[in-house]
Enzyme design. Structure first.
Site, short mmCIF file in Angstrom:
data_model
loop_
_atom_site.label_atom_id
_atom_site.label_comp_id
_atom_site.label_asym_id
_atom_site.label_seq_id
_atom_site.Cartn_x
_atom_site.Cartn_y
_atom_site.Cartn_z
N ASN A 10 0.87 -1.17 0.00
CA ASN A 10 0.00 0.00 0.00
C ASN A 10 0.90 1.22 0.00
O ASN A 10 1.35 1.68 1.04
CB ASN A 10 -0.91 -0.04 1.23
CG ASN A 10 -1.87 1.14 1.28
OD1 ASN A 10 -1.75 2.08 0.48
ND2 ASN A 10 -2.79 1.10 2.20
N ARG A 74 -2.39 -2.00 -3.69
CA ARG A 74 -3.60 -1.20 -3.50
C ARG A 74 -3.50 0.03 -4.41
O ARG A 74 -2.53 0.77 -4.38
CB ARG A 74 -3.69 -0.73 -2.06
CG ARG A 74 -4.90 0.15 -1.86
CD ARG A 74 -4.86 0.88 -0.55
NE ARG A 74 -6.05 1.70 -0.40
CZ ARG A 74 -6.10 2.81 0.31
NH1 ARG A 74 -5.03 3.26 0.92
NH2 ARG A 74 -7.23 3.48 0.40
N HIS A 163 -12.62 3.07 -0.40
CA HIS A 163 -12.64 2.07 0.67
C HIS A 163 -13.31 0.77 0.20
O HIS A 163 -13.81 -0.01 1.01
CB HIS A 163 -13.43 2.55 1.91
CG HIS A 163 -12.81 3.67 2.67
ND1 HIS A 163 -13.58 4.64 3.29
CD2 HIS A 163 -11.52 3.98 2.93
CE1 HIS A 163 -12.77 5.51 3.90
NE2 HIS A 163 -11.52 5.13 3.69
N ARG A 224 -11.70 15.89 6.72
CA ARG A 224 -12.50 16.26 5.54
C ARG A 224 -13.92 16.64 5.95
O ARG A 224 -14.50 16.03 6.85
CB ARG A 224 -12.57 15.11 4.54
CG ARG A 224 -11.25 14.70 3.94
CD ARG A 224 -11.48 13.71 2.79
NE ARG A 224 -10.24 13.05 2.42
CZ ARG A 224 -10.00 11.74 2.58
NH1 ARG A 224 -10.92 10.95 3.08
NH2 ARG A 224 -8.85 11.24 2.22
N GLU A 367 -8.11 -5.00 5.01
CA GLU A 367 -7.92 -4.69 3.59
C GLU A 367 -6.76 -5.49 3.00
O GLU A 367 -6.80 -5.87 1.83
CB GLU A 367 -7.71 -3.18 3.41
CG GLU A 367 -9.01 -2.42 3.68
CD GLU A 367 -8.83 -0.91 3.86
OE1 GLU A 367 -8.49 -0.50 4.99
OE2 GLU A 367 -9.03 -0.16 2.90
#
Ligand code: ADP
Length: 381
Positions: A10, A74, A163, A224, A367
């Site tokens: 990742n 990823r 996601h 965010r 993940e």
């Protein structure tokens, strides 16, 4: 002997995370993290990836190891082109680079990870697993913004969602936990980490998600804003004299919980709330209000909800967030068990009351396992 190990990489905007998984026995012989790329001893992503390769070699698990079956990367943005895990070729790399305008922070780092890994092991199968892919099944009614169609299509403006590997993994794990057939299960997944997103999943198929063209849309996140009136951008530019880059930074990096109360970590916000800190309380209330709106919206989108699943840092650990998000929803068939909700555990667990029509669960996301599983399935096929 067939190679059974998958290295998951990742390569993110400021860090590279890696995990080596053995698909034969489920073990994870190595994992690590190279942080603060560009700030000190690690000048760039190429150096970070070389450090990962060195670390693995020192432990006798280098990229040249015969047990390695593949590398799974990823990749954040797959646009409309990549809706499945994809075996990486020169063409695929070029296409991922072509998507940089849609993910200027993430895709370049992902591409560097791929390029360095391919240089180190040109003969090894490498697979790109996209964060957007799981959401590619959204119907047009959910994926399209209500703007001029030609303009939208010319600039690839649509909702992609992110996601995805987490939403895919967690919704499948929910069926396992509840001992239900995935095809018959309607689930709302709430992935609440530093970034946060909700999704509505019908029989294993994503039909709506809260993030959009970029990860900025939807829930209130650590830094965010999530949903807002787009005219705020014009207002800040015209009246506030802010540049586009300044507004971008404001909404992505200085908003959300951080912008509301100065902290983006839910643990710290909880601590401050305990001291009666009003700014922290308000930040929490705004966060929860947005979350409840999405639970309500996705209940209507799905028509019938069988399960609500919390995952990621906040979702897995904050009983207070889970309780506030679902409080008073018995009318929707949602009832938490106060004791189960507050029991601390690292395992997948059901936290709804016996009488709750909708099962509520906490499922730790994974993940890396999802990327490794998809990668291994592709290279074995
Ligand atoms: P990322 O999006 O960076 O992968 P994570 O899923 O790791 O994020 O979630 C990180 C967030 O989880 C932290 O910012 C913190 O707010 C939250 N978190 C972690 N542990 C707890 C806890 N015990 N209680 C409340 N929040 C927590």
């Amino acid at each position: 002997m067939n190679p059974t190990r998958v290295l998951v990489l990742n390569s993110g905007s400021s860090s590279v995370k890696y995990q080596l998984l053995d698909m034969a026995d489920g073990s994870r012989p190595a994992s690590g993290l190279v942080e603060r790329i560009g700030e000190g001893p690690v000048p760039d992503h190429t150096a970070a990836l070389r450090q990962v390769a060195d670390e693995l070699r020192e432990r006798g698990m280098g990229l040249d190891s015969p047990e390695l079956a593949a590398v799974g990367h990823r990749v954040v943005h797959g646009g409309t082109k990549f809706t499945e895990p994809t075996l990486i070729t020169d063409e695929v790399v070029a296409s991922i680079e072509g998507l940089v305008p849609l993910a200027p922070l993430h895709n370049p780092a992902n591409v560097t990870g791929i390029k360095v890994a391919r240089e180190l092991r040109p003969d090894l199968p490498q697979v790109a697993v996209f964060d957007t892919a799981f959401h590619s099944t959204m119907p047009e009614s959910a994926a399209r913004y209500a703007i001029d169609v030609e303009t939208a299509d010319r600039y690839d403006v649509r909702r992609y969602g992110f996601h995805g590997t987490s939403h895919a993994y967690v919704s499948r794990a929910a069926a396992g936990l509840l001992d239900r057939d995935l095809a018959g299960l309607n689930t709302i997944v709430l992935h609440l980490g530093n970034g946060a997103s909700a999704s509505a999943i019908e029989g294993g198929v994503c039909v709506d998600t809260s993030m959009g063209l970029t990860p900025l849309e939807g829930l209130v996140m650590g830094t965010r804003s999530g949903d807002l009136d787009p005219a705020i951008v014009f207002h800040l530019a015209r009246v506030g004299g802010m540049s586009m880059d300044e507004v971008d930074t404001l909404l992505n990096k200085k908003s959300g919980l951080l912008g509301l109360c100065g902290d983006n970590d839910m643990r710290e916000i909880g601590r401050r709330m305990g001291e009666g800190d009003r700014a922290a309380e308000l930040a929490f209330e705004i966060y929860i209000h947005r979350l409840r709106k999405y639970v309500g919206a996705y209940t209507a989108v799905l028509g019938r909800v069988d399960a609500i699943v919390f995952t990621a840092g906040v979702g897995e650990n904050s009983a207070a967030v889970r309780e506030a998000a679902l409080r008073g929803l018995t009318g929707l068939g949602i009832e938490l068990d106060g004791v189960r909700n507050t029991l601390r555990s690292g395992s997948a667990r059901i936290i709804s009351a016996q009488s709750s029509r909708v099962a509520v669960a906490v499922i730790p996301t994974d993940e890396e396992l999802e990327i490794a599983t998809q990668t291994y399935a592709l290279v074995r096929a």
